[in-house]
Design a protein around this motif. Sequence first.
Motif, mmCIF file in Angstrom:
data_model
loop_
_atom_site.group_PDB
_atom_site.id
_atom_site.type_symbol
_atom_site.label_atom_id
_atom_site.label_comp_id
_atom_site.label_asym_id
_atom_site.label_seq_id
_atom_site.Cartn_x
_atom_site.Cartn_y
_atom_site.Cartn_z
ATOM 1 N N VAL A 140 -6.356 4.282 2.167
ATOM 2 C CA VAL A 140 -5.220 3.362 0.995
ATOM 3 C C VAL A 140 -6.281 3.185 0.134
ATOM 4 O O VAL A 140 -6.506 2.246 -0.681
ATOM 5 C CB VAL A 140 -4.452 2.348 1.311
ATOM 6 N N ALA A 141 -5.381 3.734 -1.239
ATOM 7 C CA ALA A 141 -5.621 4.057 -2.233
ATOM 8 C C ALA A 141 -4.807 2.860 -3.576
ATOM 9 O O ALA A 141 -3.594 3.846 -3.356
ATOM 10 C CB ALA A 141 -6.404 5.625 -3.370
ATOM 11 N N PRO B 285 -3.035 4.246 -12.766
ATOM 12 C CA PRO B 285 -2.429 3.929 -13.617
ATOM 13 C C PRO B 285 -2.203 4.296 -15.094
ATOM 14 O O PRO B 285 -2.251 5.876 -14.665
ATOM 15 C CB PRO B 285 -4.001 2.549 -14.484
ATOM 16 N N GLY B 286 -1.107 3.721 -15.773
ATOM 17 C CA GLY B 286 -0.423 4.649 -16.425
ATOM 18 C C GLY B 286 -0.947 5.606 -17.868
ATOM 19 O O GLY B 286 -2.536 4.811 -17.892
ATOM 20 N N PRO C 45 0.482 -2.316 -5.973
ATOM 21 C CA PRO C 45 -0.291 -0.805 -5.958
ATOM 22 C C PRO C 45 -0.180 0.024 -5.694
ATOM 23 O O PRO C 45 -0.351 1.030 -5.830
ATOM 24 C CB PRO C 45 -1.211 -2.271 -4.876
ATOM 25 N N SER C 46 1.166 0.324 -4.213
ATOM 26 C CA SER C 46 1.424 1.513 -4.442
ATOM 27 C C SER C 46 2.338 2.813 -5.208
ATOM 28 O O SER C 46 2.635 3.247 -4.838
ATOM 29 C CB SER C 46 1.886 1.051 -3.057
ATOM 30 N N VAL C 47 2.938 1.609 -6.259
ATOM 31 C CA VAL C 47 3.448 2.472 -7.134
ATOM 32 C C VAL C 47 2.870 2.856 -8.763
ATOM 33 O O VAL C 47 2.463 1.563 -8.974
ATOM 34 C CB VAL C 47 4.996 1.437 -7.404
ATOM 35 N N SER C 48 2.705 3.707 -9.005
ATOM 36 C CA SER C 48 2.044 3.921 -10.198
ATOM 37 C C SER C 48 3.039 3.489 -11.441
ATOM 38 O O SER C 48 4.810 4.037 -11.001
ATOM 39 C CB SER C 48 1.442 5.907 -10.156
#
Length: 294
Positions: free
Chosen positions: A37-38, A42-43, A120-123
């Motif tokens: 899992v990566a 980041p924005g 962490p799973s949502v950018s």
Amino acid sequence: MAYVPGTALLAALVVGCSASTGTGSSAPDSKPGEATVAAAAPGKYRTLPDPCRAVATSALKDLLPGAAELPEDQQKKVYEGTATVTYNTDRRVGCHWKSEAPDSSRTLFVDFERVVSYDPSVSDDDRAREVYAKKETAAGLSSPSATPSSTKDAEKQTSPAPDSTSDSASHALSGPASEDKNADEPAGESADGNGSAGSDTDGGTNGSAGSADESLLPRTLDDLGDSAFLDDLLTRAGSTAQNRTVSVVFRTSNVIVTVEYTEQPTVSTVLPDSKELQDKAQSLARKLVDQFSE
């Protein structure tokens, strides 16, 4: 002679237990599924510009015409703007300006919001899309062809029009200047202060009741940032002067920018020019998105 087989049996048991223990302990320690899992990307933007310096003085002179008539020291104060009170300038900042002229007052507000996802799973970009989508929905728009909902229109009107004729009445026509099919036609200033102005305030910008210019209706914009929309709202309170506020909201990566441009004529029967406000608000928004693109 009986001792030797016993020793051999003990050794075999030890070897068997060791092999079994090694095989059983490897599964929970390796956690192969979790290792792949990566974290979400980041924005693009980690900081925000100073909003009070984001708008050039030359642009402010065009947006705030009344300021040009003030003494030099007062002009400087108007053009400096007033920063919005915020407790985290890394996440949200804003600035507003106001000028008074004999015929009307103009107010400009610029807001920068940097969206950060703590999942962490949502950018950050995906989270910004969610935040932007809520704003678009609140404006009564959900697709490029969407039109404002009657529910939203009713809620935003401070008082009903004398003879309101349509659900889109309270939204006084907005849209991108580049797509204005009737750009050469005169806009809302045709309200002459007589009885016809009552119905025209419901949304007409060309001076005739019920003949709304569809190219100026609230709509999504497909040529500004990653996604954008424009809203145009006319409000009134009894016999007081009417306010028209044009809002341009756009997203670029994980930053959401809001431009609100308002005019309030000093005469209550005069309608603010929808097309003029839209053109200027969109022009400023395009200059701001260029700053983020640099």
